[in-house]
Design an enzyme around this catalytic site. Sequence first.
Site, PDB file in Angstrom:
ATOM      1  N   HIS A 225      63.502 -31.036  19.496  1.00  0.00           N
ATOM      2  CA  HIS A 225      63.795 -31.489  20.865  1.00  0.00           C
ATOM      3  C   HIS A 225      64.287 -30.255  21.639  1.00  0.00           C
ATOM      4  O   HIS A 225      64.893 -29.360  21.040  1.00  0.00           O
ATOM      5  CB  HIS A 225      64.900 -32.542  20.764  1.00  0.00           C
TER       6      HIS A 225
ATOM      7  N   GLN B 218      68.503 -38.338  15.845  1.00  0.00           N
ATOM      8  CA  GLN B 218      67.601 -39.453  15.508  1.00  0.00           C
ATOM      9  C   GLN B 218      67.799 -39.962  14.087  1.00  0.00           C
ATOM     10  O   GLN B 218      67.120 -40.896  13.669  1.00  0.00           O
ATOM     11  CB  GLN B 218      66.129 -39.025  15.697  1.00  0.00           C
TER      12      GLN B 218
ATOM     13  N   LYS C 219      72.809 -43.420  21.096  1.00  0.00           N
ATOM     14  CA  LYS C 219      71.630 -43.834  20.321  1.00  0.00           C
ATOM     15  C   LYS C 219      72.024 -44.702  19.134  1.00  0.00           C
ATOM     16  O   LYS C 219      71.174 -45.128  18.363  1.00  0.00           O
ATOM     17  CB  LYS C 219      70.870 -42.601  19.819  1.00  0.00           C
TER      18      LYS C 219
ATOM     19  N   CYS D 216      60.847 -34.556  25.771  1.00  0.00           N
ATOM     20  CA  CYS D 216      61.637 -33.320  25.645  1.00  0.00           C
ATOM     21  C   CYS D 216      61.204 -32.496  24.439  1.00  0.00           C
ATOM     22  O   CYS D 216      62.039 -31.892  23.745  1.00  0.00           O
ATOM     23  CB  CYS D 216      63.134 -33.607  25.578  1.00  0.00           C
TER      24      CYS D 216
ATOM     25  N   ASP E 115      70.284 -31.245  13.553  1.00  0.00           N
ATOM     26  CA  ASP E 115      70.277 -32.138  14.707  1.00  0.00           C
ATOM     27  C   ASP E 115      70.124 -33.556  14.157  1.00  0.00           C
ATOM     28  O   ASP E 115      69.042 -33.939  13.701  1.00  0.00           O
ATOM     29  CB  ASP E 115      69.112 -31.760  15.631  1.00  0.00           C
TER      30      ASP E 115
END
Length: 406
Positions: free
Chosen positions: A121, A201, A224, A361, A198
Amino acid sequence: MDTTSIRTDFPILGQKVNGHPLVYLDNAATSQKPQSVIDTLVTYYENYNSNVHRGVHTLGTIATERYEEAREKIRKFINARSTKEIIYTKGTTNSLNMIATGYGRANLTQGDEIVISPMEHHANLIPWQQAAQATGASLKYFPMKADGTLDLEDVRRTITDHTKIVACTQVSNVLGTINPVKEIAEIAHEKGAVMVVDGAQSTPHMAIDVQDLDADFFAFSGHKMLGPTGIGILYGKQALLDAMEPVETGGEMIDEVDYYRATWADLPWKMEAGTPNIAGAIGLGSAVDYLNQIGMDAISEYETELGRAAYEAVSAISGVTVYGPEQRAGMVSFNIEGIHPHDVSTALDAEGIAVRAGHHCAQPLHRRLECASTVRASFYFYNTLEEIEKLTRGIKDAKEYFGHVL
Ligand code: 7TS
Protein backbone atom coordinates in the site's frame (compact mmCIF):
# COMPACT_ATOMS: atom_id res chain seq x y z
CA MET A 1 -20.12 -18.34 12.75
CA ASP A 2 -23.56 -17.30 13.99
CA THR A 3 -23.87 -14.39 11.57
CA THR A 4 -27.60 -13.95 12.21
CA SER A 5 -26.96 -13.08 15.82
CA ILE A 6 -23.70 -11.22 15.10
CA ARG A 7 -25.34 -8.97 12.51
CA THR A 8 -27.86 -7.69 15.08
CA ASP A 9 -24.86 -6.20 16.94
CA PHE A 10 -24.10 -3.96 13.93
CA PRO A 11 -26.90 -1.38 13.58
CA ILE A 12 -25.72 -0.12 10.17
CA LEU A 13 -26.10 -3.56 8.56
CA GLY A 14 -29.88 -3.59 9.04
CA GLN A 15 -30.54 -0.80 6.54
CA LYS A 16 -31.59 -0.81 2.91
CA VAL A 17 -29.51 0.95 0.26
CA ASN A 18 -31.15 1.80 -3.04
CA GLY A 19 -34.11 -0.37 -2.04
CA HIS A 20 -31.99 -3.45 -1.30
CA PRO A 21 -30.63 -4.80 1.99
CA LEU A 22 -27.12 -3.42 2.40
CA VAL A 23 -24.41 -5.88 1.38
CA TYR A 24 -21.29 -4.26 2.81
CA LEU A 25 -18.22 -5.67 1.08
CA ASP A 26 -15.76 -2.81 1.56
CA ASN A 27 -14.24 -4.00 4.80
CA ALA A 28 -10.64 -3.63 3.64
CA ALA A 29 -11.33 0.12 3.45
CA THR A 30 -13.04 0.24 6.84
CA SER A 31 -15.11 -2.12 8.94
CA GLN A 32 -18.50 -1.43 10.47
CA LYS A 33 -18.84 -0.93 14.24
CA PRO A 34 -20.81 -3.00 16.74
CA GLN A 35 -23.21 -1.30 19.16
CA SER A 36 -20.80 -2.01 22.04
CA VAL A 37 -18.09 0.15 20.42
CA ILE A 38 -20.59 2.91 19.59
CA ASP A 39 -21.85 2.81 23.20
CA THR A 40 -18.29 3.04 24.52
CA LEU A 41 -17.74 6.24 22.53
CA VAL A 42 -21.06 7.76 23.64
CA THR A 43 -20.44 6.80 27.28
CA TYR A 44 -17.02 8.45 27.19
CA TYR A 45 -18.40 11.73 25.87
CA GLU A 46 -21.55 11.64 28.03
CA ASN A 47 -19.99 10.60 31.31
CA TYR A 48 -16.25 11.09 31.69
CA ASN A 49 -14.84 13.18 28.83
CA SER A 50 -11.56 14.58 30.18
CA ASN A 51 -7.98 14.90 29.14
CA VAL A 52 -5.60 12.14 30.19
CA HIS A 53 -2.40 12.17 32.27
CA ARG A 54 -3.01 15.73 33.50
CA GLY A 55 -5.40 16.73 36.25
CA VAL A 56 -6.11 14.67 39.28
CA HIS A 57 -9.83 15.35 39.20
CA THR A 58 -12.20 12.39 39.20
CA LEU A 59 -13.22 12.41 35.55
CA GLY A 60 -9.62 12.83 34.41
CA THR A 61 -8.63 9.86 36.56
CA ILE A 62 -11.37 7.67 35.06
CA ALA A 63 -10.44 8.72 31.49
CA THR A 64 -6.76 8.00 32.15
CA GLU A 65 -7.55 4.60 33.65
CA ARG A 66 -9.75 3.57 30.71
CA TYR A 67 -7.21 4.89 28.19
CA GLU A 68 -4.43 2.83 29.77
CA GLU A 69 -6.67 -0.22 30.26
CA ALA A 70 -7.32 -0.16 26.51
CA ARG A 71 -3.58 -0.13 25.89
CA GLU A 72 -3.23 -3.28 28.00
CA LYS A 73 -6.06 -4.96 26.04
CA ILE A 74 -4.26 -4.13 22.80
CA ARG A 75 -0.93 -5.37 24.18
CA LYS A 76 -2.51 -8.69 25.02
CA PHE A 77 -4.31 -8.86 21.66
CA ILE A 78 -1.01 -8.83 19.73
CA ASN A 79 1.02 -10.45 22.53
CA ALA A 80 3.53 -7.64 23.00
CA ARG A 81 5.80 -8.01 26.01
CA SER A 82 4.94 -4.67 27.54
CA THR A 83 2.54 -1.73 27.17
CA LYS A 84 5.70 0.37 26.70
CA GLU A 85 5.75 -1.14 23.20
CA ILE A 86 2.19 -0.05 22.34
CA ILE A 87 2.14 3.49 20.94
CA TYR A 88 -1.19 5.09 20.07
CA THR A 89 -1.14 6.75 16.64
CA LYS A 90 -3.71 8.00 14.14
CA GLY A 91 -3.55 4.75 12.16
CA THR A 92 -1.31 2.57 10.04
CA THR A 93 -0.18 5.44 7.79
CA ASN A 94 0.86 7.50 10.79
CA SER A 95 2.61 4.51 12.40
CA LEU A 96 4.60 3.66 9.26
CA ASN A 97 5.60 7.30 8.76
CA MET A 98 6.82 7.41 12.36
CA ILE A 99 8.97 4.32 11.75
CA ALA A 100 10.36 5.62 8.45
CA THR A 101 11.14 8.99 10.00
CA GLY A 102 12.04 8.14 13.60
CA TYR A 103 13.93 4.95 12.88
CA GLY A 104 14.64 4.97 9.14
CA ARG A 105 16.01 8.46 8.62
CA ALA A 106 17.95 8.29 11.89
CA ASN A 107 19.69 5.01 11.05
CA LEU A 108 20.07 4.89 7.26
CA THR A 109 23.00 6.20 5.33
CA GLN A 110 24.43 6.09 1.79
CA GLY A 111 24.95 2.50 0.63
CA ASP A 112 22.25 1.06 2.88
CA GLU A 113 19.24 -0.71 1.42
CA ILE A 114 15.56 -0.70 2.25
CA VAL A 115 13.75 -3.73 0.85
CA ILE A 116 9.97 -3.82 0.40
CA SER A 117 7.52 -5.88 -1.64
CA PRO A 118 5.86 -4.90 -4.94
CA MET A 119 2.40 -5.21 -3.37
CA GLU A 120 2.73 -2.52 -0.70
CA HIS A 121 0.00 0.00 0.00
CA HIS A 122 1.29 3.55 -0.62
CA ALA A 123 1.49 3.93 3.19
CA ASN A 124 4.31 1.37 3.29
CA LEU A 125 5.97 2.64 0.14
CA ILE A 126 6.10 6.43 -0.04
CA PRO A 127 7.56 6.90 3.48
CA TRP A 128 10.42 4.56 2.39
CA GLN A 129 10.91 6.42 -0.90
CA GLN A 130 11.19 9.61 1.14
CA ALA A 131 13.55 8.05 3.70
CA ALA A 132 15.73 6.73 0.87
CA GLN A 133 15.86 10.16 -0.79
CA ALA A 134 16.67 11.90 2.48
CA THR A 135 19.49 9.54 3.46
CA GLY A 136 20.99 8.31 0.18
CA ALA A 137 19.89 4.74 0.93
CA SER A 138 18.50 2.73 -1.97
CA LEU A 139 15.04 1.20 -2.23
CA LYS A 140 14.81 -2.36 -3.53
CA TYR A 141 11.93 -4.74 -4.19
CA PHE A 142 11.43 -8.45 -3.72
CA PRO A 143 10.44 -10.11 -6.98
CA MET A 144 6.78 -11.17 -7.04
CA LYS A 145 5.51 -14.29 -8.78
CA ALA A 146 2.77 -14.13 -11.40
CA ASP A 147 0.17 -15.35 -8.91
CA GLY A 148 0.92 -12.44 -6.59
CA THR A 149 2.94 -14.34 -3.98
CA LEU A 150 6.51 -14.00 -2.74
CA ASP A 151 9.08 -16.77 -2.95
CA LEU A 152 11.32 -17.14 0.09
CA GLU A 153 14.31 -18.02 -2.09
CA ASP A 154 13.82 -14.69 -3.91
CA VAL A 155 13.51 -12.98 -0.54
CA ARG A 156 16.78 -14.58 0.57
CA ARG A 157 18.51 -13.40 -2.61
CA THR A 158 17.19 -9.82 -2.34
CA ILE A 159 18.12 -9.13 1.28
CA THR A 160 21.87 -8.51 1.54
CA ASP A 161 24.41 -7.45 4.13
CA HIS A 162 23.65 -3.86 3.11
CA THR A 163 19.94 -4.21 3.90
CA LYS A 164 19.03 -2.27 7.03
CA ILE A 165 15.23 -2.31 6.81
CA VAL A 166 12.79 -4.83 5.37
CA ALA A 167 9.16 -3.68 5.24
CA CYS A 168 6.33 -5.89 4.08
CA THR A 169 2.59 -6.15 4.38
CA GLN A 170 1.28 -9.27 6.08
CA VAL A 171 -1.83 -9.33 3.88
CA SER A 172 -2.12 -7.52 0.54
CA ASN A 173 -5.09 -5.15 0.41
CA VAL A 174 -5.56 -5.91 -3.31
CA LEU A 175 -4.49 -9.51 -3.92
CA GLY A 176 -5.41 -10.98 -0.56
CA THR A 177 -1.98 -12.64 -0.51
CA ILE A 178 -0.91 -13.74 2.96
CA ASN A 179 2.84 -13.13 3.11
CA PRO A 180 5.18 -15.30 5.21
CA VAL A 181 6.33 -12.34 7.31
CA LYS A 182 7.67 -14.56 10.10
CA GLU A 183 10.04 -16.29 7.68
CA ILE A 184 10.94 -12.97 6.02
CA ALA A 185 11.75 -11.53 9.48
CA GLU A 186 14.04 -14.47 10.16
CA ILE A 187 15.94 -13.85 6.90
CA ALA A 188 16.08 -10.09 7.61
CA HIS A 189 17.50 -10.76 11.08
CA GLU A 190 20.15 -13.14 9.71
CA LYS A 191 21.42 -10.14 7.72
CA GLY A 192 21.11 -7.74 10.64
CA ALA A 193 18.14 -5.82 9.22
CA VAL A 194 15.02 -4.79 11.13
CA MET A 195 11.64 -6.10 10.05
CA VAL A 196 8.68 -3.76 9.69
CA VAL A 197 5.29 -5.43 9.24
CA ASP A 198 2.24 -3.61 7.89
CA GLY A 199 -0.55 -5.34 9.79
CA ALA A 200 -3.42 -3.15 8.51
CA GLN A 201 -5.11 -6.01 6.66
CA SER A 202 -4.06 -8.87 8.94
CA THR A 203 -4.71 -7.70 12.51
CA PRO A 204 -8.51 -7.44 12.00
CA HIS A 205 -8.71 -10.94 10.56
CA MET A 206 -6.25 -13.32 12.24
CA ALA A 207 -4.55 -13.90 15.59
CA ILE A 208 -1.39 -11.79 15.80
CA ASP A 209 1.58 -12.62 17.98
CA VAL A 210 4.30 -10.03 17.44
CA GLN A 211 6.76 -12.05 19.53
CA ASP A 212 6.20 -15.17 17.47
CA LEU A 213 6.51 -13.15 14.23
CA ASP A 214 9.59 -11.50 15.74
CA ALA A 215 8.57 -8.24 14.05
CA ASP A 216 10.68 -5.28 15.12
CA PHE A 217 7.89 -2.87 14.23
CA PHE A 218 4.25 -3.66 13.51
CA ALA A 219 1.56 -1.16 12.41
CA PHE A 220 -2.23 -1.35 12.26
CA SER A 221 -5.42 0.74 12.25
CA GLY A 222 -8.36 0.61 14.63
CA HIS A 223 -11.02 1.44 12.06
CA LYS A 224 -10.49 -1.76 10.05
CA MET A 225 -11.08 -3.90 13.15
CA LEU A 226 -14.40 -2.56 14.48
CA GLY A 227 -12.81 0.46 16.17
CA PRO A 228 -13.20 4.18 15.49
CA THR A 229 -11.31 6.09 12.81
CA GLY A 230 -8.30 8.18 13.80
CA ILE A 231 -6.74 5.62 16.13
CA GLY A 232 -4.09 3.04 15.37
CA ILE A 233 -1.06 1.38 16.86
CA LEU A 234 2.65 1.44 16.38
CA TYR A 235 4.21 -1.59 18.04
CA GLY A 236 7.97 -1.54 18.37
CA LYS A 237 10.42 -3.64 20.34
CA GLN A 238 11.24 -1.69 23.45
CA ALA A 239 14.99 -1.46 22.80
CA LEU A 240 14.34 0.09 19.37
CA LEU A 241 11.74 2.54 20.69
CA ASP A 242 14.01 3.46 23.61
CA ALA A 243 16.78 4.32 21.17
CA MET A 244 14.46 6.39 18.96
CA GLU A 245 14.02 10.12 19.29
CA PRO A 246 10.39 11.25 19.48
CA VAL A 247 8.99 12.07 16.04
CA GLU A 248 6.79 14.80 17.49
CA THR A 249 7.46 16.92 20.53
CA GLY A 250 5.29 19.11 22.72
CA GLY A 251 2.89 18.42 25.57
CA GLU A 252 2.36 15.03 27.20
CA MET A 253 5.66 13.53 26.04
CA ILE A 254 8.11 15.28 28.36
CA ASP A 255 9.72 14.64 31.69
CA GLU A 256 11.45 17.94 32.58
CA VAL A 257 11.47 21.11 30.50
CA ASP A 258 13.37 24.34 30.98
CA TYR A 259 13.68 27.27 28.59
CA TYR A 260 16.56 25.71 26.63
CA ARG A 261 16.22 21.93 26.89
CA ALA A 262 13.88 19.11 27.71
CA THR A 263 13.94 15.45 28.63
CA TRP A 264 11.47 12.84 27.54
CA ALA A 265 8.88 10.86 29.39
CA ASP A 266 9.14 7.07 29.52
CA LEU A 267 7.70 4.87 26.81
CA PRO A 268 5.06 4.75 25.52
CA TRP A 269 4.22 8.40 26.29
CA LYS A 270 7.51 9.67 24.84
CA MET A 271 6.02 8.92 21.42
CA GLU A 272 2.59 10.42 22.10
CA ALA A 273 2.89 14.22 21.91
CA GLY A 274 -0.26 16.28 22.40
CA THR A 275 -3.76 15.36 23.46
CA PRO A 276 -4.39 11.92 22.03
CA ASN A 277 -7.55 10.42 20.55
CA ILE A 278 -8.84 9.36 23.96
CA ALA A 279 -12.30 8.21 22.87
CA GLY A 280 -10.72 6.41 19.92
CA ALA A 281 -8.26 4.50 22.10
CA ILE A 282 -10.96 3.44 24.57
CA GLY A 283 -13.21 2.55 21.62
CA LEU A 284 -10.45 0.40 20.14
CA GLY A 285 -10.18 -1.40 23.49
CA SER A 286 -13.89 -2.12 23.24
CA ALA A 287 -13.43 -3.41 19.66
CA VAL A 288 -10.72 -5.76 20.93
CA ASP A 289 -13.15 -7.05 23.58
CA TYR A 290 -15.71 -7.79 20.86
CA LEU A 291 -13.18 -9.57 18.63
CA ASN A 292 -11.91 -11.66 21.57
CA GLN A 293 -15.44 -12.73 22.37
CA ILE A 294 -15.87 -14.08 18.80
CA GLY A 295 -12.29 -15.45 18.73
CA MET A 296 -9.64 -14.56 16.16
CA ASP A 297 -9.10 -18.17 15.08
CA ALA A 298 -12.82 -18.60 14.42
CA ILE A 299 -12.81 -15.32 12.46
CA SER A 300 -9.87 -16.31 10.29
CA GLU A 301 -11.29 -19.79 9.62
CA TYR A 302 -14.68 -18.40 8.61
CA GLU A 303 -13.22 -15.64 6.43
CA THR A 304 -10.97 -18.14 4.67
CA GLU A 305 -14.16 -19.98 3.74
CA LEU A 306 -15.73 -16.73 2.47
CA GLY A 307 -12.57 -15.87 0.51
CA ARG A 308 -12.46 -19.31 -1.09
CA ALA A 309 -16.17 -19.23 -1.99
CA ALA A 310 -15.85 -15.75 -3.53
CA TYR A 311 -12.72 -16.67 -5.44
CA GLU A 312 -14.37 -19.77 -6.91
CA ALA A 313 -17.68 -18.08 -7.76
CA VAL A 314 -16.25 -14.89 -9.23
CA SER A 315 -13.46 -16.53 -11.22
CA ALA A 316 -16.01 -18.94 -12.73
CA ILE A 317 -17.80 -16.03 -14.46
CA SER A 318 -16.71 -15.77 -18.08
CA GLY A 319 -14.87 -12.58 -18.99
CA VAL A 320 -13.85 -11.96 -15.38
CA THR A 321 -10.22 -11.85 -14.26
CA VAL A 322 -9.53 -12.38 -10.57
CA TYR A 323 -6.17 -11.14 -9.30
CA GLY A 324 -4.04 -12.86 -6.69
CA PRO A 325 -3.47 -16.41 -5.47
CA GLU A 326 -6.07 -19.08 -4.84
CA GLN A 327 -5.11 -19.32 -1.19
CA ARG A 328 -6.06 -15.91 0.09
CA ALA A 329 -7.50 -13.72 2.81
CA GLY A 330 -11.19 -12.76 2.67
CA MET A 331 -11.18 -10.53 -0.36
CA VAL A 332 -11.38 -10.72 -4.13
CA SER A 333 -10.21 -8.09 -6.63
CA PHE A 334 -11.32 -8.49 -10.22
CA ASN A 335 -12.11 -6.89 -13.55
CA ILE A 336 -14.80 -7.61 -16.09
CA GLU A 337 -13.38 -7.46 -19.58
CA GLY A 338 -14.41 -4.26 -21.33
CA ILE A 339 -16.20 -2.67 -18.37
CA HIS A 340 -14.65 0.05 -16.25
CA PRO A 341 -14.36 -0.89 -12.55
CA HIS A 342 -16.23 2.27 -11.54
CA ASP A 343 -19.15 1.23 -13.74
CA VAL A 344 -19.16 -2.22 -12.13
CA SER A 345 -19.12 -0.64 -8.70
CA THR A 346 -21.98 1.72 -9.61
CA ALA A 347 -24.05 -1.17 -10.97
CA LEU A 348 -23.44 -3.18 -7.79
CA ASP A 349 -24.31 -0.16 -5.64
CA ALA A 350 -27.69 0.02 -7.38
CA GLU A 351 -28.32 -3.43 -5.87
CA GLY A 352 -27.18 -2.33 -2.41
CA ILE A 353 -23.76 -3.96 -2.76
CA ALA A 354 -20.88 -1.77 -1.52
CA VAL A 355 -17.49 -2.60 -3.08
CA ARG A 356 -14.49 -0.44 -3.84
CA ALA A 357 -13.25 0.40 -7.31
CA GLY A 358 -9.90 2.05 -7.95
CA HIS A 359 -6.20 1.46 -7.45
CA HIS A 360 -6.71 0.88 -3.69
CA CYS A 361 -3.62 3.01 -2.95
CA ALA A 362 -1.40 0.49 -4.72
CA GLN A 363 -0.63 2.09 -8.09
CA PRO A 364 2.68 0.32 -8.78
CA LEU A 365 0.98 -3.04 -8.12
CA HIS A 366 -1.83 -2.23 -10.55
CA ARG A 367 0.72 -1.26 -13.18
CA ARG A 368 2.26 -4.66 -12.62
CA LEU A 369 -1.19 -6.28 -13.00
CA GLU A 370 -1.49 -4.32 -16.27
CA CYS A 371 -4.66 -2.52 -15.27
CA ALA A 372 -5.28 0.96 -13.89
CA SER A 373 -7.79 -0.21 -11.36
CA THR A 374 -9.81 -3.15 -10.07
CA VAL A 375 -13.10 -3.84 -8.31
CA ARG A 376 -12.56 -5.21 -4.82
CA ALA A 377 -15.00 -7.05 -2.58
CA SER A 378 -13.59 -7.52 0.91
CA PHE A 379 -15.23 -9.46 3.72
CA TYR A 380 -15.52 -9.51 7.46
CA PHE A 381 -16.93 -12.11 9.82
CA TYR A 382 -20.43 -10.57 9.65
CA ASN A 383 -20.65 -11.26 5.92
CA THR A 384 -22.41 -14.38 4.69
CA LEU A 385 -22.25 -16.88 1.85
CA GLU A 386 -25.63 -15.50 0.70
CA GLU A 387 -23.99 -12.09 0.29
CA ILE A 388 -21.31 -13.67 -1.88
CA GLU A 389 -24.09 -15.16 -4.00
CA LYS A 390 -25.61 -11.68 -4.32
CA LEU A 391 -22.22 -10.32 -5.37
CA THR A 392 -21.87 -13.05 -7.99
CA ARG A 393 -25.37 -12.37 -9.31
CA GLY A 394 -24.64 -8.63 -9.26
CA ILE A 395 -21.51 -9.11 -11.37
CA LYS A 396 -23.47 -11.17 -13.89
CA ASP A 397 -26.20 -8.49 -13.95
CA ALA A 398 -23.57 -5.80 -14.51
CA LYS A 399 -22.16 -7.75 -17.43
CA GLU A 400 -25.60 -7.98 -18.96
CA TYR A 401 -26.45 -4.35 -18.24
CA PHE A 402 -23.35 -3.11 -20.00
CA GLY A 403 -24.13 -5.41 -22.93
CA HIS A 404 -21.08 -7.52 -22.41
CA VAL A 405 -21.07 -10.30 -24.97
CA LEU A 406 -18.34 -12.90 -24.99
N1 7TS B 1 -1.55 -0.66 4.70
C1 7TS B 1 -2.46 -1.45 4.10
C2 7TS B 1 -2.07 -2.83 3.68
C3 7TS B 1 -3.75 -0.97 3.89
O1 7TS B 1 -4.64 -1.76 3.31
C4 7TS B 1 -4.09 0.34 4.32
C5 7TS B 1 -5.44 0.93 4.06
C6 7TS B 1 -3.11 1.10 4.95
C7 7TS B 1 -1.85 0.57 5.11
C8 7TS B 1 -3.38 2.47 5.45
O2 7TS B 1 -4.26 2.43 6.52
P1 7TS B 1 -4.86 3.78 7.13
O3 7TS B 1 -5.85 3.30 8.16
O4 7TS B 1 -3.74 4.54 7.70
O5 7TS B 1 -5.52 4.49 5.99
N2 7TS B 1 -6.11 0.37 3.00
C9 7TS B 1 -7.25 0.82 2.44
C10 7TS B 1 -7.85 0.15 1.39
O6 7TS B 1 -7.45 -0.90 0.91
N3 7TS B 1 -8.96 0.82 1.03
O7 7TS B 1 -9.06 1.90 1.78
C11 7TS B 1 -8.01 1.92 2.67
